[in-house]
Write a protein that holds these residues in place. Structure first.
Motif, PDB file in Angstrom:
ATOM      1  N   ALA A  51      -5.328 -17.073  -1.066  1.00 44.50           N
ATOM      2  CA  ALA A  51      -6.375 -17.830  -1.756  1.00 44.50           C
ATOM      3  C   ALA A  51      -7.328 -16.904  -2.502  1.00 44.50           C
ATOM      4  N   LYS A  52      -7.504 -15.703  -1.974  1.00 47.45           N
ATOM      5  CA  LYS A  52      -8.397 -14.720  -2.599  1.00 47.45           C
ATOM      6  C   LYS A  52      -7.641 -13.648  -3.367  1.00 47.45           C
ATOM      7  N   ASN A  53      -6.309 -13.737  -3.371  1.00 48.73           N
ATOM      8  CA  ASN A  53      -5.490 -12.716  -4.039  1.00 48.73           C
ATOM      9  C   ASN A  53      -5.877 -11.307  -3.573  1.00 48.73           C
ATOM     10  N   THR A  54      -6.028 -11.184  -2.284  1.00 51.06           N
ATOM     11  CA  THR A  54      -6.494  -9.932  -1.701  1.00 51.06           C
ATOM     12  C   THR A  54      -5.538  -9.484  -0.600  1.00 51.06           C
ATOM     13  N   VAL A  55      -5.299  -8.187  -0.554  1.00 53.37           N
ATOM     14  CA  VAL A  55      -4.485  -7.599   0.507  1.00 53.37           C
ATOM     15  C   VAL A  55      -5.344  -6.595   1.262  1.00 53.37           C
ATOM     16  N   TYR A  56      -5.106  -6.520   2.558  1.00 52.27           N
ATOM     17  CA  TYR A  56      -5.875  -5.634   3.429  1.00 52.27           C
ATOM     18  C   TYR A  56      -4.936  -4.668   4.141  1.00 52.27           C
ATOM     19  N   LEU A  57      -5.471  -3.531   4.510  1.00 50.80           N
ATOM     20  CA  LEU A  57      -4.735  -2.584   5.339  1.00 50.80           C
ATOM     21  C   LEU A  57      -5.670  -2.124   6.447  1.00 50.80           C
ATOM     22  N   TRP A  82       0.850  -1.179   0.000  1.00 50.84           N
ATOM     23  CA  TRP A  82       0.000   0.000   0.000  1.00 50.84           C
ATOM     24  C   TRP A  82       0.892   1.237   0.000  1.00 50.84           C
ATOM     25  N   TYR A  83       0.566   2.170  -0.843  1.00 54.17           N
ATOM     26  CA  TYR A  83       1.218   3.473  -0.891  1.00 54.17           C
ATOM     27  C   TYR A  83       0.141   4.528  -0.655  1.00 54.17           C
ATOM     28  N   ARG A  84       0.580   5.721  -0.357  1.00 54.88           N
ATOM     29  CA  ARG A  84      -0.343   6.847  -0.261  1.00 54.88           C
ATOM     30  C   ARG A  84       0.297   8.100  -0.831  1.00 54.88           C
ATOM     31  N   GLN A  85      -0.576   8.995  -1.281  1.00 58.63           N
ATOM     32  CA  GLN A  85      -0.097  10.270  -1.818  1.00 58.63           C
ATOM     33  C   GLN A  85      -1.039  11.370  -1.383  1.00 58.63           C
ATOM     34  N   ALA A  86      -0.495  12.310  -0.633  1.00 53.82           N
ATOM     35  CA  ALA A  86      -1.243  13.487  -0.213  1.00 53.82           C
ATOM     36  C   ALA A  86      -0.995  14.614  -1.218  1.00 53.82           C
ATOM     37  N   ALA A 130       2.848   0.296   3.685  1.00 56.46           N
ATOM     38  CA  ALA A 130       2.983  -1.050   4.225  1.00 56.46           C
ATOM     39  C   ALA A 130       3.276  -2.006   3.084  1.00 56.46           C
ATOM     40  N   ALA A 131       3.997  -3.077   3.410  1.00 54.64           N
ATOM     41  CA  ALA A 131       4.338  -4.070   2.399  1.00 54.64           C
ATOM     42  C   ALA A 131       4.261  -5.461   3.014  1.00 54.64           C
ATOM     43  N   VAL A 132       3.887  -6.426   2.184  1.00 55.13           N
ATOM     44  CA  VAL A 132       3.860  -7.820   2.629  1.00 55.13           C
ATOM     45  C   VAL A 132       4.345  -8.699   1.491  1.00 55.13           C
ATOM     46  N   THR A 133       5.243  -9.616   1.805  1.00 56.91           N
ATOM     47  CA  THR A 133       5.751 -10.529   0.790  1.00 56.91           C
ATOM     48  C   THR A 133       4.778 -11.696   0.616  1.00 56.91           C
ATOM     49  N   SER A 134       5.040 -12.524  -0.375  1.00 63.55           N
ATOM     50  CA  SER A 134       4.197 -13.698  -0.596  1.00 63.55           C
ATOM     51  C   SER A 134       4.279 -14.665   0.586  1.00 63.55           C
ATOM     52  N   ALA A 135       5.382 -14.584   1.334  1.00 61.99           N
ATOM     53  CA  ALA A 135       5.554 -15.451   2.508  1.00 61.99           C
ATOM     54  C   ALA A 135       4.957 -14.844   3.766  1.00 61.99           C
ATOM     55  N   GLY A 136       4.473 -13.614   3.669  1.00 60.77           N
ATOM     56  CA  GLY A 136       3.818 -12.997   4.810  1.00 60.77           C
ATOM     57  C   GLY A 136       4.677 -12.057   5.633  1.00 60.77           C
ATOM     58  N   ARG A 137       5.889 -11.805   5.195  1.00 57.95           N
ATOM     59  CA  ARG A 137       6.735 -10.857   5.930  1.00 57.95           C
ATOM     60  C   ARG A 137       6.256  -9.439   5.656  1.00 57.95           C
TER      61      ARG A 137
END
Length: 123
Positions: free
Chosen positions: A74-80, A36-40, A49-56
């Motif tokens: 399984a859902k190819n979804t990322v949450y913040l 996730w990135y943000r721009q003001a 925030a960042a998460v690898t495929s292994a969950g780090r």
């Protein structure tokens, strides 16, 4: 190719919480990193925030302890999950991923961005 669709932005008072979601769809072999990135307004886009495929996971100091990224492979979804929000968290939040896409017999890595979702934190 990958399409990223974000949801969950909105207006919240300082100290409140919001949860953003980003679902990936399309034709791909695998999704690697999700971020996730943000721009003001008037500022550069920054990593939230960042998460690898292994969950780090990885966070900048500005959100550490308040934001939490997670993914459902399984859902190819990322949450913040954003807690204890501050007015300075106000920005457009963008989902990002890099993915392997099969072309013929070869895999190529591409980067994809979502369209962005507005988060506004009032004081």
């Amino acid at each position: 190719q990958v399409q990223l669709v974000e949801s969950g932005g909105g207006l919240v008072q300082a100290g409140g919480s919001l949860r953003l979601s980003c679902a990936a769809s399309g034709s791909f072999s695998s999704i690697k990193a999700m971020r996730w990135y943000r721009q003001a307004p008037g500022l550069q886009r920054e990593l939230v925030a960042a998460v690898t495929s292994a969950g780090r996971t990885n966070y900048p100091d500005s959100v550490k302890g308040r934001f939490a990224i997670s993914r459902d492979n399984a859902k190819n979804t990322v949450y913040l999950q954003m807690n204890s929000l501050k007015p300075e968290d106000t920005a457009v939040y963008y989902c990002y991923c890099n993915a392997d896409v099969l072309s013929g017999t070869r895999l190529f890595e591409y980067q994809y961005w979502g369209q962005g979702t507005q988060v506004t934190v009032s004081s």
